[in-house]
Enzyme design. Structure first.
Site, PDB file in Angstrom:
ATOM      1  N   CYS A  53      47.708  16.631  25.448  1.00  0.00           N
ATOM      2  CA  CYS A  53      46.671  17.490  26.014  1.00  0.00           C
ATOM      3  C   CYS A  53      46.005  18.318  24.909  1.00  0.00           C
ATOM      4  O   CYS A  53      45.266  17.782  24.101  1.00  0.00           O
ATOM      5  CB  CYS A  53      47.257  18.364  27.127  1.00  0.00           C
ATOM      6  SG  CYS A  53      46.017  19.102  28.218  1.00  0.00           S
TER       7      CYS A  53
ATOM      8  N   HIS B 221      50.764  14.535  30.662  1.00  0.00           N
ATOM      9  CA  HIS B 221      51.980  15.249  30.253  1.00  0.00           C
ATOM     10  C   HIS B 221      53.242  14.521  30.725  1.00  0.00           C
ATOM     11  O   HIS B 221      53.688  14.728  31.856  1.00  0.00           O
ATOM     12  CB  HIS B 221      51.993  16.644  30.870  1.00  0.00           C
ATOM     13  CG  HIS B 221      50.981  17.592  30.338  1.00  0.00           C
ATOM     14  ND1 HIS B 221      51.247  18.481  29.323  1.00  0.00           N
ATOM     15  CD2 HIS B 221      49.696  17.810  30.691  1.00  0.00           C
ATOM     16  CE1 HIS B 221      50.170  19.214  29.078  1.00  0.00           C
ATOM     17  NE2 HIS B 221      49.210  18.819  29.896  1.00  0.00           N
TER      18      HIS B 221
ATOM     19  N   GLU C 153      56.198  15.239  29.704  1.00  0.00           N
ATOM     20  CA  GLU C 153      57.272  16.245  29.761  1.00  0.00           C
ATOM     21  C   GLU C 153      57.333  16.963  31.095  1.00  0.00           C
ATOM     22  O   GLU C 153      58.329  17.640  31.396  1.00  0.00           O
ATOM     23  CB  GLU C 153      57.112  17.257  28.617  1.00  0.00           C
ATOM     24  CG  GLU C 153      56.036  18.318  28.797  1.00  0.00           C
ATOM     25  CD  GLU C 153      54.635  17.856  28.464  1.00  0.00           C
ATOM     26  OE1 GLU C 153      53.715  18.696  28.446  1.00  0.00           O
ATOM     27  OE2 GLU C 153      54.444  16.640  28.212  1.00  0.00           O
TER      28      GLU C 153
END
Length: 227
Positions: free
Chosen positions: A85, A201, A203
């Site tokens: 990002c 993302h 994560e």
């Protein structure tokens, strides 16, 4: 495996990335943007967030941080560098990755889960990964990937597109493009394949309580490839 996550003023996914990396076996260190030297690392991550409040252009001020000279040297020496990002935005601002990230097509901040299709598995990030299509999360205002005609020709010829936005079945089509990115591009590599930038993302998808575990597949595969 040793990893380093760079924290900039305004980073808000650095701790999320730290948790994800440690969960899957990395020995991670947090590195402040004003530091000069990187710790010994097998992987360096530029996390998501809003470094320097997105002033000037997203990632532009962070790209001039003191630590970035070491990150650039590490990357140019073949080290693995991943930008998620805002980290992707920083990588294009440094010139480590081609193209730019513009405001989303409809000029709105987007925060939702999306599907992405892996395009290139000939690298340490996706080699041997279990499946082709993944559900990840996006949260950005400037995720609209763009580059010149000459650059997109080169990117395609060198197989530098890492991920496409797709539907859940892996079909890459306009309707699955959340932000107007050129050719539905969600992530790109440098020519050598050691630098990866992507808007989604992984994560944020490492536990059922976080709405999914497709990110777990990504991180498990990554550390296995780096061992």
């Amino acid at each position: 495996m040793q990893s380093s996550v760079i924290t900039f003023p305004g980073s808000n996914c650095d701790r999320d990335m730290d948790v994800a990396l440690k969960k899957f076996g990395f020995k991670n260190k947090m590195v402040w943007h004003d530091d000069v030297e990187l710790p010994k690392s097998d992987l360096v991550v530029l996390p998501g967030g809003f470094s320097y409040g997105d002033y000037l252009r997203c990632g532009s001020m962070a790209s001039k941080s003191r630590i970035m000279k070491s990150v650039v040297n590490f990357a140019q020496g073949g080290g693995k560098v991943m930008g998620i990002c805002n980290g992707f935005q920083i990588l294009v601002e440094t010139g480590l990755l081609p193209g730019v990230l513009l405001r989303n097509e409809y000029l709105e901040f987007i925060c939702k889960n999306v599907f992405v299709k892996v395009n290139n598995k000939d690298n340490s990030y996706f080699k041997g990964i279990k499946k082709d299509t993944y559900e990840f999360h996006i949260a950005h205002n400037e995720g609209n990937y763009f580059c010149s005609k000459e650059q997109i020709k080169e990117i395609n010829e060198n197989n530098q597109i890492a991920l496409f936005y797709s539907d859940k079945d892996g079909n890459v089509k306009k309707e699955s493009n959340p932000n107007g990115s050129l050719q539905n591009i969600a992530g790109v590599f440098n020519k050598e394949g050691n630098i990866l930038g992507m808007m989604p993302h992984p994560e944020r998808m490492i536990d059922p309580a976080l709405s999914g575990e497709d990110g777990s597949i990504f991180f498990e595969n990554l550390i296995n490839n780096l061992k």
